[in-house]
Design a protein around this motif. Sequence first.
Motif, PDB file in Angstrom:
ATOM      1  N   GLN A 290      12.535   2.490  33.950  1.00  0.00           N
ATOM      2  CA  GLN A 290      11.751   3.180  34.975  1.00  0.00           C
ATOM      3  C   GLN A 290      10.759   2.239  35.639  1.00  0.00           C
ATOM      4  O   GLN A 290      10.595   2.258  36.865  1.00  0.00           O
ATOM      5  CB  GLN A 290      11.022   4.369  34.357  1.00  0.00           C
ATOM      6  N   HIS A 291      10.096   1.391  34.849  1.00  0.00           N
ATOM      7  CA  HIS A 291       9.114   0.461  35.417  1.00  0.00           C
ATOM      8  C   HIS A 291       9.787  -0.638  36.226  1.00  0.00           C
ATOM      9  O   HIS A 291       9.249  -1.097  37.237  1.00  0.00           O
ATOM     10  CB  HIS A 291       8.245  -0.127  34.307  1.00  0.00           C
TER      11      HIS A 291
ATOM     12  N   GLU B 215       4.944   6.480  30.434  1.00  0.00           N
ATOM     13  CA  GLU B 215       5.666   6.952  31.619  1.00  0.00           C
ATOM     14  C   GLU B 215       4.750   7.133  32.814  1.00  0.00           C
ATOM     15  O   GLU B 215       5.127   6.895  33.947  1.00  0.00           O
ATOM     16  CB  GLU B 215       6.356   8.274  31.287  1.00  0.00           C
TER      17      GLU B 215
ATOM     18  N   ARG C 113      12.513  -0.230  37.968  1.00  0.00           N
ATOM     19  CA  ARG C 113      12.916   0.406  39.217  1.00  0.00           C
ATOM     20  C   ARG C 113      11.731   0.683  40.133  1.00  0.00           C
ATOM     21  O   ARG C 113      11.896   0.756  41.354  1.00  0.00           O
ATOM     22  CB  ARG C 113      13.670   1.707  38.927  1.00  0.00           C
ATOM     23  N   LYS C 114      10.530   0.836  39.550  1.00  0.00           N
ATOM     24  CA  LYS C 114       9.355   1.008  40.396  1.00  0.00           C
ATOM     25  C   LYS C 114       9.057  -0.264  41.173  1.00  0.00           C
ATOM     26  O   LYS C 114       8.578  -0.217  42.306  1.00  0.00           O
ATOM     27  CB  LYS C 114       8.143   1.387  39.536  1.00  0.00           C
TER      28      LYS C 114
ATOM     29  N   ARG D  45      14.618   3.420  28.236  1.00  0.00           N
ATOM     30  CA  ARG D  45      14.494   4.263  29.426  1.00  0.00           C
ATOM     31  C   ARG D  45      13.166   4.020  30.150  1.00  0.00           C
ATOM     32  O   ARG D  45      13.123   3.944  31.379  1.00  0.00           O
ATOM     33  CB  ARG D  45      14.626   5.737  29.040  1.00  0.00           C
ATOM     34  N   HIS D  46      12.082   3.906  29.380  1.00  0.00           N
ATOM     35  CA  HIS D  46      10.774   3.660  29.996  1.00  0.00           C
ATOM     36  C   HIS D  46      10.740   2.286  30.670  1.00  0.00           C
ATOM     37  O   HIS D  46      10.180   2.131  31.765  1.00  0.00           O
ATOM     38  CB  HIS D  46       9.673   3.741  28.930  1.00  0.00           C
TER      39      HIS D  46
ATOM     40  N   LEU E 258      21.829   5.393  33.921  1.00  0.00           N
ATOM     41  CA  LEU E 258      20.895   4.509  34.618  1.00  0.00           C
ATOM     42  C   LEU E 258      21.596   3.538  35.569  1.00  0.00           C
ATOM     43  O   LEU E 258      20.932   2.778  36.272  1.00  0.00           O
ATOM     44  CB  LEU E 258      20.072   3.723  33.596  1.00  0.00           C
TER      45      LEU E 258
END
Length: 241
Positions: free
Chosen positions: A127-128, A89, A130-131, A123-124, A167
């Motif tokens: 997140q990446h 994360e 979306r970064k 989920r992880h 999400l």
Amino acid sequence: MRLPNMSGNFLLAPIPETADYFTVRDIKIAVFGASGVGKTAMIVRFLTKRFIGDYEANTGNLYSRLVVIEGEQTSLQIQDTPGCMKVEEDLLPAADTLRCVQWAEGFLLVYSITDHKSYEYVRHLHQHIRKVHSDSKIPIVIVANKGDLLHVRQVPSDSGIQLANELGCSFVEISTSESCQDVCETFHHLCKEISKVQSASTGERRRGSIIPRPKSPNMQDLKRRFKQALSPKVKASSTVA
């Protein structure tokens, strides 16, 4: 959030070898997920069962095929990814993973209903993604695979739906080994969503690049202005004479 019924309004078919087409767009899909969730099996089943003839598997687990999407020739490229990617994360993903995220225009995030850790891994990955893609328009589908192994299920369907809603992704639960149709509809849905985003982006660029065309001059107005311009000179000439 479940996938809508795609039958009847979306065509995905191989390009005839003798057809005189030119490529109008590319669609780039990346398939992410933990090891053993069935990513490669999904891709191969889709390409071998849906189409007649061979697909191309390039180096680096990149699969490609020319197809027709809504009447347009399209180069469909599907990037398979290793399941042993280390994603933390608070750390950036590996360089190869980052390039893959930057390259893709849509994502399938796959987990197995028999492996709760693979579910948490989604989920992880999200997140990446979306970064890199802060724009929420990029299509992402969460895929719960191995739906036939109900006797060893660790992740309820409701948990997958809840995660997808949280999400902002689409969700589908499938069994790659039992239903080729479900696999195909999953890829179809993502291709269509990517196509929508591409069309919207192209339309915005075209609207932004349009320069208003100057109006054609009115000949009567030009004659009137020409007479007005001559009038003072005519009067001046008469006075001098």
